[in-house]
Write an enzyme that holds these catalytic residues in place. Structure first.
Site, PDB file in Angstrom:
ATOM      1  CG  ASP A  13      -1.773  -1.220   1.326  1.00 53.32           C
ATOM      2  OD1 ASP A  13      -2.261  -1.675   0.294  1.00 53.32           O
ATOM      3  OD2 ASP A  13      -1.905  -1.748   2.446  1.00 53.32           O
ATOM      4  CE  LYS A  16       3.054  -2.113  -4.559  1.00 51.92           C
ATOM      5  NZ  LYS A  16       2.746  -1.876  -3.142  1.00 51.92           N
ATOM      6  N   GLY A  40      -4.220  -3.903  -4.325  1.00 54.86           N
ATOM      7  CA  GLY A  40      -5.158  -2.825  -4.643  1.00 54.86           C
ATOM      8  C   GLY A  40      -4.357  -1.606  -5.055  1.00 54.86           C
ATOM      9  CG  HIS A  41      -1.477  -1.682  -7.493  1.00 55.21           C
ATOM     10  ND1 HIS A  41      -0.604  -2.333  -8.317  1.00 55.21           N
ATOM     11  CD2 HIS A  41      -1.173  -2.097  -6.241  1.00 55.21           C
ATOM     12  CE1 HIS A  41       0.188  -3.109  -7.586  1.00 55.21           C
ATOM     13  NE2 HIS A  41      -0.153  -2.987  -6.330  1.00 55.21           N
ATOM     14  CD  GLN A 221       0.601  -8.496  -2.573  1.00 55.02           C
ATOM     15  OE1 GLN A 221       1.349  -9.125  -3.295  1.00 55.02           O
ATOM     16  NE2 GLN A 221      -0.649  -8.288  -2.882  1.00 55.02           N
TER      17      GLN A 221
HETATM   18  P1  IMP Z   1      -2.762 -12.611   1.566  1.00 51.53           P
HETATM   19  O1  IMP Z   1      -1.798 -12.006   0.588  1.00 51.53           O
HETATM   20  O2  IMP Z   1      -4.186 -12.325   1.258  1.00 51.53           O
HETATM   21  O3  IMP Z   1      -2.474 -14.058   1.793  1.00 51.53           O
HETATM   22  O4  IMP Z   1      -2.507 -11.904   2.995  1.00 51.53           O
HETATM   23  C1  IMP Z   1      -1.280 -12.081   3.722  1.00 51.53           C
HETATM   24  C2  IMP Z   1      -0.857 -10.763   4.379  1.00 51.53           C
HETATM   25  O5  IMP Z   1      -0.485  -9.827   3.363  1.00 51.53           O
HETATM   26  C3  IMP Z   1      -1.966 -10.091   5.184  1.00 51.53           C
HETATM   27  O6  IMP Z   1      -1.380  -9.436   6.290  1.00 51.53           O
HETATM   28  C4  IMP Z   1      -2.528  -9.051   4.217  1.00 51.53           C
HETATM   29  O7  IMP Z   1      -3.124  -7.963   4.878  1.00 51.53           O
HETATM   30  C5  IMP Z   1      -1.252  -8.627   3.498  1.00 51.53           C
HETATM   31  N1  IMP Z   1      -1.508  -8.114   2.149  1.00 51.53           N
HETATM   32  C6  IMP Z   1      -1.830  -8.829   1.051  1.00 51.53           C
HETATM   33  N2  IMP Z   1      -1.968  -8.021  -0.010  1.00 51.53           N
HETATM   34  C7  IMP Z   1      -1.725  -6.786   0.425  1.00 51.53           C
HETATM   35  C8  IMP Z   1      -1.678  -5.505  -0.222  1.00 51.53           C
HETATM   36  O8  IMP Z   1      -1.871  -5.364  -1.430  1.00 51.53           O
HETATM   37  N3  IMP Z   1      -1.368  -4.463   0.578  1.00 51.53           N
HETATM   38  C9  IMP Z   1      -1.092  -4.594   1.887  1.00 51.53           C
HETATM   39  N4  IMP Z   1      -1.108  -5.754   2.528  1.00 51.53           N
HETATM   40  C10 IMP Z   1      -1.413  -6.837   1.807  1.00 51.53           C
END
Ligand code: IMP
Length: 426
Positions: A13, A16, A40-41, A221
C-alpha cells in the site's frame, strides 16, 4: 536496459499505482509478476479514481501492452470484473492485455480454505485465496490457464486437490465439503474469460525485450511481506522483491535495468504481524484519517505508525533498490513533531538489523529521532517550494537510507508530484 521495477519497500500500500501510472507514459509494456487480486493499486487521473487488483495499472494508457505473468495467481472472476470496469470507463483492454498460459488459477476451494483458516486463527489475509493457490502450486496440485482444456489432467488434479481440501474443511474446520461438480461447472466460464488473452507471456516479453521496448515491472504488496525476506509468517505467499520478476515472468536477470522502491512518508500495515513503529493512539488515528488509510481491496483500516528506517534499509538491501520515491508526504503536514525510527532496541541491545524472526521483531523497542514538523506540503509540485523542515526530513531520510529520493507525492492526483531526478525510462 530501459526497464524499471517498481516495488513496495514497506508492508504494501505504498502508492505504487500512482507511479506505475505516471511512468507508464514512458513505457511500452507493463507487467505484473506476483500476487493476485489481494493487491489494490489506486490511480487518480482526470478527476477519476480507478482501483486495480489484478490488471497492471498501466492499462489506463491506451497504447500500452499489459502482461499478467506466470507468477501471478489469477481469479478469473476478478479478472472479468476488472475488464468490465475498464470497458465501462471506455477503456478497451482487448488485444493488449495478456495472461500467461502458465499462471496458476485461484480456484473456489482456495478461497474457502483461506476463509476457513482465517476464521480459525489466521494472519489477517485478504481472504482472496492467494496463499492456498500458491501452496497448491508448490504442492504440484495447481490448475494453470493452459490446463483448462486438458480434461484428463483437470479431472485428476481437481480430485486430488479436493481430497486434501475437504479433509481440512470438514475435519479441521467443521465446514461443508466442496463438490467436484461445482468446481467443474465453472471451467467453461473460466475458459471464456481467459481464452481470448492467454498466451506464452514469457516468449512475448522476451521478444519485446529483444526489440528494445521499455518495460515496467509492477510489484504488488511490499518487500516486508515477501515470503523470504518479510516478517515471516506474517507475509503474503509470493516474492514482491525483484527476485519475483525473474521467476514470475520468465526473463533473465539483466532485463531489470533499475529498481525504484516506493515508500510512504510514514508506515502502514494491514492484517496481523509485528509492526515496531505502530501508533496505537490519537496520532495513529490522525494519520489514518488524513491518509485515508483503509485497504483498497478489503476496506480494512490500516495500522499506522512512524517511518521505520531499519525495516526500509533491510528492504532496500534485499531488493537492490537503486532509487526511491516517497508517497503521501502531505499526510505529515501540520504535525508539531515527527519521528523516525533509526534503530531497534531488542532485549536491551541496540541494533540496526531487521530481525529474521517475527517473535523477536515483536519485542522491538524503536529508537526514534525527532524532527520539527511543517505547515504545508500538500499540492506543492516544486521541491524548492517545500518548507525547510520538510526538506530537512527528506535530506535526513536520504542520509539514513543511503539512497536518493527522486520523486515525492504531495497529493493523490498524478499532478501532485515533485520530480527531483531522472529515471532509466527518461
Ligand atoms: P494474503 O496475501 O491475502 O495471503 O494476505 C497475507 C498478508 O499480506 C496479510 O497481512 C494481508 O493484509 C497482506 N496483504 C496482502 N496483499 C496486500 C496488499 O496489497 N497491501 C497490503 N497488505 C497486503
Amino acid at each position: 536496459m530501459k526497464s524499471i521495477a517498481i516495488i513496495g519497500a514497506q508492508w504494501g500500500d505504498e502508492g505504487k499505482g500512482k507511479f506505475v501510472h505516471l511512468l507508464s507514459g514512458k513505457a511500452d509494456v507493463i507487467c505484473r509478476y506476483q500476487g493476485g487480486n489481494n493487491a489494490g493499486h489506486t490511480v487518480v487521473t482526470g478527476g477519476k479514481k480507478y482501483v486495480f487488483h489484478l490488471i497492471p495499472s498501466g492499462i489506463l494508457k491506451e497504447d500500452k501492452v499489459c502482461i499478467i505473468g506466470n507468477g501471478v495467481v489469477v481469479n478469473p472472476y476478478a479478472l472479468q470484473e476488472e475488464l468490465d470496469m475498464l470497458k465501462g470507463a471506455g477503456i478497451d483492454p482487448d488485444s493488449r492485455l495478456f495472461v500467461s498460459d502458465r499462471a496458476h488459477l485461484i480456484m473456489p476451494y482456495h478461497i474457502e480454505l483461506d476463509a476457513a483458516s482465517e476464521e480459525a486463527a489466521g494472519v489477517g489475509t485478504t481472504r482472496r485465496g492467494v496463499g492456498p493457490a500458491y501452496s497448491f502450486k508448490y504442492a504440484r496440485m495447481g490448475i494453470r490457464t493452459c490446463d483448462l482444456t486438458e480434461k484428463d489432467y483437470l479431472d485428476r488434479v481437481v480430485t486430488l486437490a479436493l481430497d486434501e481440501v475437504n479433509a481440512i474443511l470438514v475435519k479441521r474446520f467443521n465446514r461443508k465439503p466442496v463438490l467436484k461438480s461445482d468446481v467443474m461447472q465453472k471451467i467453461p466460464e473460466y475458459l471464456d474469460i481467459l481464452n481470448p488473452c492467454t498466451v506464452n507471456t514469457s516468449k512475448l516479453l522476451n521478444e519485446y525485450i529483444r526489440q528494445g521496448k521499455r518495460i515496467i515491472y509492477e510489484g504488488a504488496q511490499g518487500v516486508l511481506l515477501d515470503v523470504d525476506f518479510g516478517s515471516y509468517p506474517y507475509i503474503t505467499s509470493s516474492s514482491p522483491a525483484p527476485g519475483g520478476i525473474l521467476t514470475g515472468l520468465g526473463v533473465g536477470p539483466k532485463s531489470v535495468g533499475q529498481v525504484l522502491g516506493i515508500v510512504k512518508a510514514y508506515t502502514t500495515r494491514v492484517g496481523s504481524g509485528p509492526f515496531p513503529t505502530e501508533l496505537k493512539n490519537e496520532v495513529g488515528e490522525l494519520i489514518r484519517k488524513r491518509g485515508v488509510e483503509f485497504g483498497a481491496s478489503t476496506g480494512r483500516p490500516r495500522r499506522c505508525g512512524w517511518f521505520d528506517a531499519v525495516s526500509v534499509r533491510h528492504s532496500l538491501m534485499v531488493s537492490g533498490t537503486d532509487t526511491l520515491a516517497m508517497t503521501k508526504f502531505d499526510v505529515l503536514d501540520n504535525f508539531d513533531m515527527i519521528r523516525v525510527c533509526t534503530q531497534y532496541e531488542i532485549d536491551g541491545k541496540k541494533t540496526s538489523d531487521f530481525p529474521s524472526n517475527a517473535a523477536v521483531l515483536e519485542r522491538v523497542v524503536p529508537v526514534y529521532e525527532e524532527f520539527e514538523g511543517w505547515d504545508k506540503s500538500s499540492g506543492i509540485r516544486d521541491y524548492n517550494k517545500l518548507p525547510d523542515a520538510a526538506k530537512d526530513y527528506i535530506r535526513t531520510l536520504e542520509e539514513m537510507l543511503g539512497i536518493e529520493i527522486v520523486m515525492l507525492s504531495t497529493g493523490a492526483d498524478e499532478e501532485d508530484t515533485i520530480v527531483r531526478g531522472k529515471l532509466v525510462l527518461d
